[in-house]
Enzyme design. Sequence first.
Site, PDB file in Angstrom:
ATOM      1  CE1 TYR A 191       2.869  -3.300  12.131  1.00 15.07           C
ATOM      2  CE2 TYR A 191       1.660  -2.208  13.987  1.00 15.07           C
ATOM      3  CZ  TYR A 191       2.400  -1.964  12.649  1.00 15.07           C
ATOM      4  OH  TYR A 191       2.611  -0.909  11.884  1.00 15.07           O
TER       5      TYR A 191
ATOM      6  CG  ASN B 195      -0.952  -8.153   2.472  1.00 13.24           C
ATOM      7  OD1 ASN B 195      -2.183  -8.157   2.434  1.00 13.24           O
ATOM      8  ND2 ASN B 195      -1.136  -6.959   3.463  1.00 13.24           N
TER       9      ASN B 195
ATOM     10  CG  ASN C 254      -6.660  -6.180   9.839  1.00 13.85           C
ATOM     11  OD1 ASN C 254      -7.309  -6.609  10.783  1.00 13.85           O
ATOM     12  ND2 ASN C 254      -5.803  -6.238   8.991  1.00 13.85           N
TER      13      ASN C 254
ATOM     14  CE1 TYR D  84      -3.099   2.905   0.767  1.00  8.01           C
ATOM     15  CE2 TYR D  84      -2.707   2.765   3.044  1.00  8.01           C
ATOM     16  CZ  TYR D  84      -3.392   3.299   1.888  1.00  8.01           C
ATOM     17  OH  TYR D  84      -4.170   4.495   2.256  1.00  8.01           O
ATOM     18  CB  ILE D  85       2.981   3.001   2.454  1.00 11.17           C
ATOM     19  CG1 ILE D  85       1.675   3.095   3.415  1.00 11.17           C
ATOM     20  CG2 ILE D  85       3.611   4.366   2.706  1.00 11.17           C
ATOM     21  CD1 ILE D  85       1.939   3.107   4.947  1.00 11.17           C
TER      22      ILE D  85
ATOM     23  CB  SER E   4       3.547   2.415  13.629  1.00  7.95           C
ATOM     24  OG  SER E   4       2.475   2.630  14.145  1.00  7.95           O
TER      25      SER E   4
ATOM     26  CG  LEU F  84     -12.482   4.159  10.140  1.00 10.33           C
ATOM     27  CD1 LEU F  84     -13.792   3.474  10.802  1.00 10.33           C
ATOM     28  CD2 LEU F  84     -12.410   5.624  10.767  1.00 10.33           C
TER      29      LEU F  84
ATOM     30  CG  ASP G  78      -8.922   0.574  19.101  1.00 10.95           C
ATOM     31  OD1 ASP G  78      -7.961   0.197  18.609  1.00 10.95           O
ATOM     32  OD2 ASP G  78     -10.325   0.784  18.650  1.00 10.95           O
TER      33      ASP G  78
ATOM     34  CE  LYS H 107       6.305  -1.259  11.572  1.00 16.85           C
ATOM     35  NZ  LYS H 107       6.910  -1.405  10.208  1.00 16.85           N
TER      36      LYS H 107
END
Length: 343
Positions: free
Chosen positions: A152, A37, A201, A13-14, A127, A203, A301, A156
């Site tokens: 995860y 992925n 995963n 993606y990025i 992140s 939003l 969260d 990082k």
Amino acid sequence: MKEKILVTGGTGYIGSHTVVELQNSGYEAVIVDNLSNSSLDVLDGIASITGVKPAFEKIDCCDLQGLETVVKKYPDIKAIIHFAASKAVGESVDKPLLYYRNNLLSLLNLLDLMNKYNIPNLVFSSSCTVYGQPDTLPVTENMPVKPAQSPYGNTKQIAEEIIQDAARADKRLKSVILRYFNPVGAHPSAAIGELPNGVPNNLIPFVTQTAAGIREYLCVFGNDYNTPDGSAIRDYIYVVDLAKAHIAALERLLANGSRQDVEFFNLGTGKGLSVLEILDEFEKATGVKVKRKIAGRRQGDIEKVWADPALANRELGWKAETATQDMLISAWKWEQKSNIVKR
Ligand code: UD1
């Protein structure tokens, strides 16, 4: 001659958005990806935007020998931008060893090869998760790193430490560590975007899939947070803005402009938006309603986080510029296009 940059995870993606910006800025990107992925079609997407299909090597960064073959094949690599990693927080709780192996072994292999083949420059994807729930907002880079909430997140934090230790031992090594807030959206051409494998995963893919009728409703995870509307707040940054920050970081390294061997930058807009505000902005921007249900808080969260991007603004000469509604429109365009492809 164009300078060559190795991009691990460059079909992700990025990574794919960064390859576009690299090519647009006159660099030659060499992608290494195991396609776990992502898909080869991304290369065509990149080519349709930039006119150039980047060099691609299907290699897993955990495979040291395979990676070494690539470094030998392209002897003039000037820098590495390292994206390749597993990124699903929930999965990392179920499969911690997979996460530690994938995310850390790949970095160790790269650092070994950078040392052996004298490649001095590393841009690393980290992140905002390293800050946990910060004591004060907005978050600056010198705020403390909090104990990780997931394997995860821990990968990082450990990766940041590994890079710092490696740079202490090898004075040639220079690194810019970029701490992303919440990347969203897709290229305005809708030729590349986020491809969630199975159930998403994050939003925004949930929002666009609900708007597209793939999901019946969106669960708002928590409306009892200590925020103005009760839903959780994040700093959503447009993926193309984020990609551009990598070029700025790279150019700082190539120009020997870093103040320290390892530097950290927050990449965010500086503005926090709640889940309900995002839904509101999405509906206003697209005219499409998103059915929602208030659900309980999601485990792990945090309540609210947004960046102080002043350091990146000043030192990298970079700023997130895209308006929220434009980011959401790009995500919606991408959702509609990938739906058509799926059918
Ligand atoms: C997550 C990861 C973070 C990672 C980032 C990558 C956690 C705890 N953190 O951040 O480490 O770097 O993704 O993008 O998982 N939400 C809903 N309904 C949904 C989905 C999400 O209300 O269906 C809410 C979440 O509760 C949260 C916000 O939307 O408040 C953003 O969620 P998400 O996109 O998953 O990102 P983070 O959790 O911030």
